[in-house]
Design an enzyme around this catalytic site. Structure first.
Site, PDB file in Angstrom:
ATOM      1  N   PRO A   2       0.846  -1.207   0.000  1.00  0.00           N
ATOM      2  CA  PRO A   2       0.000   0.000   0.000  1.00  0.00           C
ATOM      3  C   PRO A   2       0.874   1.246   0.000  1.00  0.00           C
ATOM      4  O   PRO A   2       1.923   1.273   0.629  1.00  0.00           O
ATOM      5  CB  PRO A   2      -0.774  -0.096   1.321  1.00  0.00           C
ATOM      6  CG  PRO A   2      -0.609  -1.472   1.797  1.00  0.00           C
ATOM      7  CD  PRO A   2       0.662  -2.012   1.198  1.00  0.00           C
ATOM      8  N   GLU A   3       0.459   2.240  -0.726  1.00  0.00           N
ATOM      9  CA  GLU A   3       1.209   3.496  -0.748  1.00  0.00           C
ATOM     10  C   GLU A   3       0.600   4.470   0.256  1.00  0.00           C
ATOM     11  O   GLU A   3      -0.461   4.229   0.830  1.00  0.00           O
ATOM     12  CB  GLU A   3       1.196   4.070  -2.163  1.00  0.00           C
ATOM     13  CG  GLU A   3       1.976   3.190  -3.138  1.00  0.00           C
ATOM     14  CD  GLU A   3       3.128   3.921  -3.823  1.00  0.00           C
ATOM     15  OE1 GLU A   3       3.442   5.058  -3.423  1.00  0.00           O
ATOM     16  OE2 GLU A   3       3.708   3.337  -4.743  1.00  0.00           O
ATOM     17  N   HIS A 104      -6.941 -15.444   8.325  1.00  0.00           N
ATOM     18  CA  HIS A 104      -5.868 -14.451   8.316  1.00  0.00           C
ATOM     19  C   HIS A 104      -6.183 -13.260   9.218  1.00  0.00           C
ATOM     20  O   HIS A 104      -5.527 -12.231   9.134  1.00  0.00           O
ATOM     21  CB  HIS A 104      -5.602 -13.980   6.880  1.00  0.00           C
ATOM     22  CG  HIS A 104      -5.309 -15.106   5.938  1.00  0.00           C
ATOM     23  ND1 HIS A 104      -4.295 -16.014   6.163  1.00  0.00           N
ATOM     24  CD2 HIS A 104      -5.903 -15.485   4.791  1.00  0.00           C
ATOM     25  CE1 HIS A 104      -4.287 -16.913   5.173  1.00  0.00           C
ATOM     26  NE2 HIS A 104      -5.259 -16.615   4.335  1.00  0.00           N
ATOM     27  N   ARG A 126      -0.282 -12.547   4.017  1.00  0.00           N
ATOM     28  CA  ARG A 126       1.149 -12.795   3.806  1.00  0.00           C
ATOM     29  C   ARG A 126       1.993 -12.446   5.021  1.00  0.00           C
ATOM     30  O   ARG A 126       3.179 -12.774   5.065  1.00  0.00           O
ATOM     31  CB  ARG A 126       1.631 -12.022   2.568  1.00  0.00           C
ATOM     32  CG  ARG A 126       0.915 -12.512   1.307  1.00  0.00           C
ATOM     33  CD  ARG A 126       1.365 -11.771   0.075  1.00  0.00           C
ATOM     34  NE  ARG A 126       2.774 -12.045  -0.241  1.00  0.00           N
ATOM     35  CZ  ARG A 126       3.438 -11.458  -1.220  1.00  0.00           C
ATOM     36  NH1 ARG A 126       2.855 -10.551  -1.963  1.00  0.00           N
ATOM     37  NH2 ARG A 126       4.699 -11.755  -1.453  1.00  0.00           N
TER      38      ARG A 126
END
Ligand code: ZN
Length: 296
Positions: A2-3, A104, A126
Site C-alpha cells: 500500500p502506498e 488471516h 502474507r
C-alpha cells in the site's frame, strides 16, 4: 505494498470508529506477524482509551491515553475491517483486493464506542505487516522514524527543502525521490506519476535540478508541486470511496486507481500534444514507467 494515500485513507476510515473508544481487549491470534508482537502488547492496551489516529510515512499511529502509541504497518497484504453494528466495513483503498478470510485475522481490537461494541480486525494473509508499541515522547527518535524526511502532505515540503537534499546528488531522480530520508512515504507508483506530470526523466540526475548556489531550478519547483498534487489527488480519491461507502449499502467497493503513466507500458502518453508511448525501465530493481518523448 500500500502506498501513502492508501494508508491515509485507512486512517481516515478507522478514525471515526476508534478515536475516543475504549479498548476492552486486544486479542492476538498468533505471536508474530513479520516481527513478534512486543511483550505485554495486549496488557498495555486493555482498558485504555484511544486518543487519536495519525500517520507518519506509511505507518499508522494509534495514540493511546497514557502516552503509548501503536505503530502499525500494513506490509504487502494487510487490511483493517470494522465489525459490529450490522455491517462489515473495510476502510481503505487498495490496488489489490483485501482478504476477508478469517484464517488471516491476526489481531482483533474489541472496542467500546459511543455507538456500542465494535471489533477492528487486522487481516494479513502474507504477514509482512507488523505492530509495535512505543512511547509518544520518544517516537521521533524511534528507528522507524528518526531518518525520515518531510511528508508530501501538508505545507512543509517545498522546493527549497528538496533543493537542499538534491544539491550535488549524482543519483537518478527516481532513486532520490524514493529515498525516504528525502521525502517520507513516497513510493514507486507516485514517483512515476509525479515525474511524468513534471515532464522530468526518471534517469536525470537529482543534482541537475539545483543551481550552483543551491537554489531550486524552475523544474524542481514544478516537480515539488507535482509530488504534492499527485498525493493530494490520490488521498482525495480515497476519501471519495469512503464517502461513497457511507451512501452505499455498507460494503466498501475497492477503488480502482487510474494512473497516467504507472503500469501503462506500450500505451500512448497522455501528455497533451505528445506522440510518445509509455516505456518501462528497471531502476534499482523496480519498474519505472515513463515517456521518453516528453520527460527530459
Ligand atoms: Zn509523453
Amino acid at each position: 505494498m500500500p502506498e501513502l494515500p492508501e494508508v491515509e485513507t485507512v486512517k481516515r476510515g478507522l478514525a471515526p470508529v476508534m478515536e475516543g473508544s475504549r479498548i476492552r481487549r486486544a486479542e492476538l491470534r498468533r505471536p508474530d506477524l513479520r516481527f513478534p508482537f512486543p511483550p505485554a502488547f495486549s496488557e498495555v492496551l486493555e482498558g485504555r482509551r484511544i486518543v487519536s489516529l495519525g500517520r507518519r510515512a506509511k505507518y499508522l499511529l494509534i495514540d493511546i491515553e497514557g502516552g503509548d502509541v501503536v505503530i502499525a504497518h500494513l506490509g504487502m497484504s494487510g487490511s483493517f475491517r470494522v465489525e459490529g453494528a450490522s455491517e462489515v466495513e473495510t476502510p481503505g483503498d487498495f490496488q489489490i483486493p483485501r482478504s476477508k478470510d478469517a484464517r488471516h485475522d491476526h489481531v482483533v481490537f474489541h472496542l467500546e464506542t459511543a455507538d456500542g461494541e465494535r471489533r477492528v480486525v487486522y487481516n494479513d494473509p502474507r504477514r509482512f505487516g507488523f505492530m509495535d508499541l512505543a512511547r509518544r515522547e520518544v517516537l521521533a527518535a524511534h528507528p522507524f522514524f528518526r531518518d525520515l524526511g518531510e511528508e508530501p502532505t501538508g505545507n512543509t515540503l517545498d522546493a527549497d527543502y528538496i533543493a537542499a537534499k538534491f544539491r550535488g546528488r549524482q543519483a537518478p531522480l527516481k532513486a532520490a525521490l524514493l529515498d525516504q530520508k528525502n521525502i517520507a512515504g513516497l513510493g514507486n507508483i507516485y514517483v512515476c506519476e509525479a515525474l511524468w506530470r513534471a515532464h522530468l526523466s526518471p534517469e536525470r540526475l537529482a543534482g541537475t535540478l539545483v543551481t550552483a548556489v543551491g537554489k531550486p531550478k524552475k523544474e524542481l519547483v514544478a516537480l515539488t508541486e507535482a509530488i504534492r498534487q499527485v498525493i493530494a489527488d490520490a488521498i482525495e480519491a480515497g476519501g471519495s470511496t469512503l464517502r461513497d461507502h457511507i451512501r452505499a449499502d455498507g460494503s466498501l467497493g475497492y477503488f480502482q486507481h487510474s494512473f497516467s503513466v504507472y503500469d501503462r507500458e506500450k500505451e500512448p502518453c497522455r501528455t497533451p500534444g505528445c506522440t510518445g508511448t509509455i516505456g518501462r525501465i528497471v531502476q534499482s530493481g523496480r519498474s519505472t514507467f515513463h515517456c521518453a518523448v516528453c520527460q527530459k
